[in-house]
Design an enzyme around this catalytic site. Sequence first.
Site, mmCIF file in Angstrom:
data_model
loop_
_atom_site.group_PDB
_atom_site.id
_atom_site.type_symbol
_atom_site.label_atom_id
_atom_site.label_comp_id
_atom_site.label_asym_id
_atom_site.label_seq_id
_atom_site.Cartn_x
_atom_site.Cartn_y
_atom_site.Cartn_z
ATOM 1 N N HIS A 174 -57.965 28.666 95.845
ATOM 2 C CA HIS A 174 -58.387 29.963 95.327
ATOM 3 C C HIS A 174 -58.480 31.023 96.434
ATOM 4 O O HIS A 174 -58.406 30.717 97.627
ATOM 5 C CB HIS A 174 -59.737 29.866 94.612
ATOM 6 C CG HIS A 174 -59.697 29.029 93.369
ATOM 7 N ND1 HIS A 174 -59.265 29.509 92.153
ATOM 8 C CD2 HIS A 174 -60.038 27.726 93.152
ATOM 9 C CE1 HIS A 174 -59.340 28.554 91.247
ATOM 10 N NE2 HIS A 174 -59.799 27.455 91.816
ATOM 11 N N HIS A 212 -64.438 25.048 89.783
ATOM 12 C CA HIS A 212 -65.035 24.055 90.677
ATOM 13 C C HIS A 212 -66.232 24.640 91.415
ATOM 14 O O HIS A 212 -67.279 23.993 91.545
ATOM 15 C CB HIS A 212 -63.998 23.565 91.694
ATOM 16 C CG HIS A 212 -63.061 22.525 91.152
ATOM 17 N ND1 HIS A 212 -62.762 22.416 89.821
ATOM 18 C CD2 HIS A 212 -62.352 21.540 91.777
ATOM 19 C CE1 HIS A 212 -61.916 21.408 89.640
ATOM 20 N NE2 HIS A 212 -61.655 20.863 90.807
#
Length: 258
Positions: A215, A154
């Site tokens: 993340h 992303h």
Amino acid sequence: MEALNILVKKLVAFWKITAVRRNLWRVFLFISFTGSLIKNFDIVPESYFSNSKNVLNVYFVKVSWAWHLFLLLPFIALSNSHNRHWSFVLQRLSSQLVSTAIWYIFTGLFFYIEDVTGVCSESHSPLVSRGEFTSKAECQKAGFRWEGYDISGHSFILSYSTLVIAEELVPMVSLKEDMRRQSRTSIVLDLLYVALNAIVTVWIWMFGCTSVYFHDITQKLFGTAFGLVAWYITYRVWYLNPFSPGLPPQRRPCKQHA
């Protein structure tokens, strides 16, 4: 259509600010780093956007490259064709073949890194290894969890797509001066321009959500860095040379005679 025209003029005025395009890449680095710090210190509570099944993520980000091409290809075709030969338009459209190749290579690389660095573990007990499964696909198919180094796709795709779109929006500055009459072509171009600006807004917002909620810091910084490097090598280095897709028209184009 007057409201559309006013909106386009405001957006054009925004992108004409030199500091906006010059510092956009720095904005992504700043968001990625500060968002990661916020995540580490648990400053922001969970929200609708901390759920990966939110509408923007499911219907936009997960198919972000489809949106990128769907809106950008016709915009490039129209915005680069004004008073220019079709060969120039094809040359400029080839820039998105390059971008798509970069997207494909890097996302494949991220999947490969996650695959070779991972181990299969039981979802309810990460310490219990399932060594019989040696790939992410096999592990997840069996109902377990794959633990590998997951570079943020992303962070990569949202930063890269935004920077590419920002570069390709440049011709609109001169086009709005040249195309004073509201023809069917100019209306379509205006609609695409507004849609691309809307997509950029969504990309930056979701990039921020990724930084704050998902993340770890190195995975996001690596993803962002790859996006910035890919943009820089193409639009700031390679596209300045003759044997390349070239840059979008930077100034009002001169009429060419057949």
